[in-house]
Design a protein around this motif. Sequence first.
Motif, PDB file in Angstrom:
ATOM      1  N   ARG B  68      38.727  23.130  26.833  1.00  0.00           N
ATOM      2  CA  ARG B  68      38.761  21.779  26.990  1.00  0.00           C
ATOM      3  C   ARG B  68      39.493  21.341  25.590  1.00  0.00           C
ATOM      4  NH1 ARG B  68      40.869  18.017  29.361  1.00  0.00           N
ATOM      5  NH2 ARG B  68      40.101  15.859  28.778  1.00  0.00           N
ATOM      6  N   MET B  72      42.997  19.433  24.784  1.00  0.00           N
ATOM      7  CA  MET B  72      43.065  18.018  23.994  1.00  0.00           C
ATOM      8  C   MET B  72      43.724  18.125  22.525  1.00  0.00           C
ATOM      9  SD  MET B  72      39.577  16.395  25.447  1.00  0.00           S
ATOM     10  CE  MET B  72      39.852  14.889  24.683  1.00  0.00           C
ATOM     11  N   GLU B 305      28.165  10.346  29.201  1.00  0.00           N
ATOM     12  CA  GLU B 305      29.360  10.251  28.998  1.00  0.00           C
ATOM     13  C   GLU B 305      29.952  10.901  27.418  1.00  0.00           C
ATOM     14  OE1 GLU B 305      32.021   7.187  30.534  1.00  0.00           O
ATOM     15  OE2 GLU B 305      30.333   6.476  31.307  1.00  0.00           O
ATOM     16  N   ASP B 306      30.938  11.337  27.519  1.00  0.00           N
ATOM     17  CA  ASP B 306      31.661  11.568  26.261  1.00  0.00           C
ATOM     18  C   ASP B 306      33.226  11.508  26.559  1.00  0.00           C
ATOM     19  OD1 ASP B 306      32.604  14.209  26.914  1.00  0.00           O
ATOM     20  OD2 ASP B 306      30.894  15.091  26.166  1.00  0.00           O
ATOM     21  N   LYS B 307      33.779  11.875  25.240  1.00  0.00           N
ATOM     22  CA  LYS B 307      35.450  11.418  25.019  1.00  0.00           C
ATOM     23  C   LYS B 307      35.905  13.015  25.739  1.00  0.00           C
ATOM     24  CE  LYS B 307      34.951  12.388  20.179  1.00  0.00           C
ATOM     25  NZ  LYS B 307      35.199  12.165  18.934  1.00  0.00           N
ATOM     26  N   TRP B 308      35.289  13.951  25.503  1.00  0.00           N
ATOM     27  CA  TRP B 308      36.031  15.328  26.100  1.00  0.00           C
ATOM     28  C   TRP B 308      35.749  15.493  27.428  1.00  0.00           C
ATOM     29  CZ3 TRP B 308      32.224  15.101  21.722  1.00  0.00           C
ATOM     30  CH2 TRP B 308      32.848  15.387  20.441  1.00  0.00           C
ATOM     31  N   GLY B 310      34.224  13.379  29.741  1.00  0.00           N
ATOM     32  CA  GLY B 310      33.745  12.174  30.685  1.00  0.00           C
ATOM     33  C   GLY B 310      32.328  12.018  31.057  1.00  0.00           C
ATOM     34  N   THR B 311      32.207  11.815  32.210  1.00  0.00           N
ATOM     35  CA  THR B 311      30.750  11.903  32.778  1.00  0.00           C
ATOM     36  C   THR B 311      30.105  13.272  33.006  1.00  0.00           C
ATOM     37  OG1 THR B 311      31.131  11.796  34.918  1.00  0.00           O
ATOM     38  CG2 THR B 311      31.172   9.493  33.915  1.00  0.00           C
ATOM     39  N   ASP B 343      32.606  18.258  16.361  1.00  0.00           N
ATOM     40  CA  ASP B 343      32.602  17.122  15.744  1.00  0.00           C
ATOM     41  C   ASP B 343      32.342  17.023  14.238  1.00  0.00           C
ATOM     42  OD1 ASP B 343      31.689  14.060  15.762  1.00  0.00           O
ATOM     43  OD2 ASP B 343      29.602  14.845  15.357  1.00  0.00           O
ATOM     44  N   LYS B 366      27.382  11.054  20.936  1.00  0.00           N
ATOM     45  CA  LYS B 366      27.155  11.149  22.527  1.00  0.00           C
ATOM     46  C   LYS B 366      27.733  12.225  23.306  1.00  0.00           C
ATOM     47  CE  LYS B 366      25.682   6.371  22.909  1.00  0.00           C
ATOM     48  NZ  LYS B 366      24.436   6.903  22.101  1.00  0.00           N
ATOM     49  N   THR B 367      27.242  12.980  24.068  1.00  0.00           N
ATOM     50  CA  THR B 367      27.930  14.012  24.837  1.00  0.00           C
ATOM     51  C   THR B 367      27.449  13.722  26.256  1.00  0.00           C
ATOM     52  OG1 THR B 367      26.072  15.583  24.944  1.00  0.00           O
ATOM     53  CG2 THR B 367      27.863  15.554  22.992  1.00  0.00           C
TER      54      THR B 367
END
Lengths: 299, 419
Positions: B68, B72, B305-308, B310-311, B343, B366-367
Amino acid sequence: MDNIQVLLQAPVFNLQLLIDGLLIGAIFALAAYGMALVWGVMNVINIAQGEFVMLGGYVTVYLSLAGMHPLLTIPVAFVALFVLGWVLYRGVIFRVVDKDLFISILATFGLSILLQQLANELFGADVRTAESGLDTVFLAGGTVTVAQIKLVAFAAAIVLGFALMLFLKNSRLGQAIRATAQNARAARILGIDTDRVYATTYALNAAICGAAGALVAMTWIIHPYLGLTYTVRAFMIVIVAGLGNLLGIIFSGAGLGISEQYAGFVLGAEFQTAFLFSLLVVILVVRNLSLKRKRKYLK
Amino acid sequence: MEGITSQIKSFRGAVIAGALGLALAAAQPAFAKVEGDTIYLGAAISITGKYSTNGKNTLDGYQLAVKRINEMGGVKVNGKSYKLEIVYYDDESTSARGAQLVERLINQDGIKFVLGPYSSGLTKAIAPVTEKYKIPMVEGNGADRGLFENGYRYLFAVLNTSDYYLREAVNLLAEQAKKHGKKPSDMRIAVAIENDNFSQDVRAGVLEDAKKYGMKVVIDDKLPPELNDMSATLTKVKALKPDLLVVSGHAKGAALGVRQVADQKVNVPMLAMTHCDSAQITEKFGKASEYAVCASQWDDDLTYEDKWFGTAKNYGSRFAKEFGYVPPYQAAESTASVLVFVDAFQRAQSFDPEKVRDAIAKTNLKTFYGPVKFDETGKNVAKSMVLYQVQDGEYKVVAPSQWAQSKLIYPTPTWQKRQ
């Protein structure tokens, strides 16, 4: 000692402990029958006893997964383990029958490890169970509960015990087994095929354990490493009851079950087994003393 | 004589093996911490042996994270994008082998960032090695709280330690007591927990929180490891009528607990356990498992949720698509471990192990697996354990209440009413 207070204030829980102990003891007694038989007839202490129980349990687990009613699998487990016992006798045990007791302990200890690991490979280390579909009986206004499967196990233990007793007393083969136990050499001279007697005895032992295992799978849980619990309990029962005393085995099985329940209730689960072994030491010491007195008297 | 020949033989064997090893090492590119545009992370993973199932979960979790991140655009450090790659060896589920392999990863392969193995035991064996070489290790599968009492500086764990497994159950009980107009200090707890390190940590957590609320512990049984029957303990539960019964003893304990509580018709307002999923209590015991409350590290029903990814749900479906099975929490926490490294790289803007280590220590992330923030011992203090309750044959998340999607049914209906 708060827990003793509970038992005094609500005596009904004594009933629960007694019933549970009795029913649990019956399953241990089943494993002990066979051990006493093999020990008495062949002078072999079978450490693989618990592994036969475990394998019997797996027979039930897999057959019930295949759609058979778990209760009907009890005779199947009996037969399957009979065959396995016969094979193991022909492969391993016949070599150690006339040897030193220590050698037979080593050999069966090896067998027990082998069976454990094989079960682990074949069935996996997961915990398995079979559902008997039976319900629970309520006594004393719902305070005392007895799972029906435990009653079935108890009945099976009694029936198998008496069947075994009748078989040994009345059948030709049973008589041959007893004759061999008394004096193998004399039995051989009189034309008894002692090798076959040994094979039958060992197979019969495995079969009884298999039936016990089927009941264990329905009452508790099955996994490849549960053998030792049953071997140790069976060993204790046999030591207390003596060889060739089936009624004694039923009683000492019940006694063991009940004292284990009380120890668990009063002292806590962590002392259940410790209490049991302390009890064994006490019984052995007392017995030794009384035997000493008897020997003095005989002199 | 024979001893000597076999010694010679084994010596010759060693020479050949050594030579082969050298040849192999020469043939392979020597991994460095960062080479070209690739960052190498190292791990010892149980591909074979008793932990092979969970070992595969761990590996799949790592691989999905790497895939992933690379999709990205990789990790951006000093304006340059780097791809991630994992170098791993099979530790055969044994501690000694695990420690050996990590030493090899560091010494021979030049790895500077280590991901954890599966299980507390292996993590315990590996932590001294990474500590010795001052290499940061982020792990998601070693929950023993003893791991964080040695003053390790380079060890970080994204999961909750074992003592947190059932603390939430005690909190839940206190909550329910207030709701029903009772004082939390009037609540009584029965504890039946196996006598091994992990389970006793679970027990310590429960007792600490019970003490905090002033709850009384009326039964405190330590189940023996050769546990085959707990009817004596359950009879005590029937006699003393506690408000919460806590049972923990790996899969065996969960299976036995569910079966015997049902068989003996023990009525207790709340039954809290661990290892329900590995014991497969809903599948195996059906109705008997109803209302049992179970601890878990993570669930894809949570609203994290996170930016990599999603939920949590998105993560679950992506994982299922890649590997063909629903991700257990062991996989999720492994993925989260990789995210912590990513991170930290980006915040440190450096691949110096010491700087990366300091960045990890300051993580506030946040993950999809939950929030991650380490205390000075390296354990994650931001995330809490999840509690399920079996409702209509399914696990429903009931705590922590802010992330939960269902409500706890309390007190559980009596057995007499259930039929």
